[in-house]
Design an enzyme around this catalytic site. Structure first.
Site, mmCIF file in Angstrom:
data_model
loop_
_atom_site.group_PDB
_atom_site.id
_atom_site.type_symbol
_atom_site.label_atom_id
_atom_site.label_comp_id
_atom_site.label_asym_id
_atom_site.label_seq_id
_atom_site.Cartn_x
_atom_site.Cartn_y
_atom_site.Cartn_z
ATOM 1 N N ASP A 158 0.856 -1.188 0.000
ATOM 2 C CA ASP A 158 0.000 0.000 0.000
ATOM 3 C C ASP A 158 0.892 1.239 0.000
ATOM 4 O O ASP A 158 1.588 1.507 0.974
ATOM 5 C CB ASP A 158 -0.906 -0.008 1.234
ATOM 6 C CG ASP A 158 -1.987 1.056 1.163
ATOM 7 O OD1 ASP A 158 -2.029 1.793 0.175
ATOM 8 O OD2 ASP A 158 -2.789 1.149 2.115
ATOM 9 N N GLU A 200 -1.875 0.234 -4.980
ATOM 10 C CA GLU A 200 -1.857 -0.939 -4.107
ATOM 11 C C GLU A 200 -1.991 -2.225 -4.915
ATOM 12 O O GLU A 200 -2.547 -2.245 -6.012
ATOM 13 C CB GLU A 200 -2.962 -0.870 -3.049
ATOM 14 C CG GLU A 200 -4.366 -0.924 -3.617
ATOM 15 C CD GLU A 200 -5.430 -1.030 -2.534
ATOM 16 O OE1 GLU A 200 -5.260 -1.825 -1.589
ATOM 17 O OE2 GLU A 200 -6.440 -0.312 -2.648
#
Length: 417
Positions: free
Chosen positions: A16, A113
């Site tokens: 992320d 992500e």
């Protein structure tokens, strides 16, 4: 090493990127580092909506989707920049290339992500070592921070990556659930929005642990089949594989945009509808797809949002067909109150190679005559930008396309090219 790489289990990473848009701008211009920075869509219109912000801005209370005037009130020295999607897309491409150098089992899920399955990467060391090396490589080469969650499945990896930001590495195993995951509020669980959280709260489910231990029959009464799925996730049960080809799967293709001002102007609304239909047509062409239904989304000045759709008898892909159905939906369902945002989506989409064409001879001849024209227009649009012919007669100042605050996923396989 065997305790890290179970014989019958998996080791999944969720990567992320931290404050991605803002971080990319800081990497591009280091003078922005350490300062409260916000990326805002259309900052000159409606005083802007916050797309993302740096941690320095977040510390002052600046949040995503917040109106810019409110953000400036909380943080008077806020630096505001317009989105530069080409720059973000390039950074995303380079980041995913680094993931793919470790394992071919990479699944992008958005621009910032994605998942990795490193179950077969024992020769590279322990998962923590691999994560540390990857995190440092992304930071050293791209000057971008990221957090990494390590877990036996995708859901737990996603939850783990949120637990420490920025530049965090978190391991979340099933034996960790009672003390790491279950005490968290149910609203913080991936996959639970405000409406679902409210329904859970109505049956005394306030934490993820409450959800994990709730009777499945009661959950189904409140949430239907989704109740059992959420209970399984809360217990760390998730069998979904990391699928590199998932990026090619789609069932809908759409486009939405906020108007400069809440409006009832039919001229402004029709103009935006044409732009949205044009975007959808272009994305359908990129996917070589067509769809069987059209959905119109209307968000009013008071943020009340409605969606209305129409199922069709034949697949459509052309702008004029999409616009015809969308305009019909607008005429039937707009209550004439000021509109804030519009969205058009073609649903039940399929790749054209999977669609059986049943054109009669007259339709075939008509389309065949247009094919060369379509090809030329597409080639010119690709080379010079959309609306090539219209630009010859348009005022230059009126032709500047406004950046979107949403990001399509058409580019997520760029790193493979």
């Amino acid at each position: 090493m065997s305790q890290w790489y179970p014989k019958n289990g998996r080791v999944i990473f969720h990567i992320d990127m931290n404050c991605f848009y803002a971080s990319v701008e800081m990497a591009y211009n280091p003078k922005l580092k350490g300062k409260p920075l916000a990326i805002a869509g259309n900052p000159e219109e409606r005083k802007g909506i916050i797309v993302t912000s740096s941690y320095e801005a977040r510390a002052k209370g600046v949040k995503t989707t917040m109106p810019l005037w409110e953000a400036r009130k909380l943080c008077p020295n806020l630096i505001v920049m317009r989105p530069n999607f080409d720059r973000y897309r390039m950074a995303s491409k380079e980041m995913f290339k680094m993931l793919a150098e470790i394992t071919p089992h990479v699944q992008p899920v958005s621009i910032d992500e994605g998942y990795m399955d490193i179950s077969e990467c024992q020769e590279l060391g322990s998962p923590i070592k691999i994560a540390e090396n990857l995190q440092q490589e992304i930071n050293n080469k791209l000057d971008l921070p990221c957090s990494i969650g390590i877990a036996p499945n995708k859901f737990l990896a996603k939850m783990a990556s949120d637990m420490k930001k920025p530049m965090g590495i978190t391991v979340l195993r099933k034996r960790d659930l009672p003390h790491k995951l279950w005490p968290l509020p149910a609203r913080e669980m991936h996959g639970i929005g405000e409406k679902t959280a409210a329904k859970l709260n109505s049956v005394s489910i306030k934490t993820i642990g409450d959800l994990a231990n709730k009777d499945v029959y009661q959950l189904k009464q409140v949430l239907g089949i989704n109740g059992e799925r959420l209970k399984n996730l809360a217990n760390g049960i998730d069998s979904r594989p990391v699928d590199p080809d998932a990026v090619y799967e789609f069932k809908s293709i759409g486009s939405s945009q906020t108007l400069p001002n809440d409006t009832t102007s039919e001229l402004d609304i029709r103009k935006l509808m044409q732009s949205l239909a044009d975007n959808v047509e272009r994305r359908l062409k990129r996917k070589n797809a067509a769809g069987l239904s059209v959905q119109l989304m209307i968000r009013y000045h008071d943020l009340k949002t409605i969606t209305r759709s129409k199922k069709l008898k034949v697949y459509i892909e052309k702008k004029e067909d999409i616009l015809y159905v969308a305009n019909d939906l607008l005429q039937k369902h707009w209550n004439l109150e000021p509109i804030r945002l519009l969205g058009i989506t073609v649903q039940d989409a399929e790749e054209k190679q999977h669609i059986a064409h049943q054109l009669d001879i007259f339709t075939y001849e008509k389309e065949a005559k247009k094919e060369k024209l379509y090809t030329v227009i597409d080639e010119l649009s690709t080379k010079y930008g959309e609306n090539t012919f219209k630009k010859l007669n348009k005022n230059k100042d009126n032709d500047q396309e406004q950046p979107r605050t949403s990001f399509q996923k058409d580019f997520l396989d760029d790193y493979k090219k």
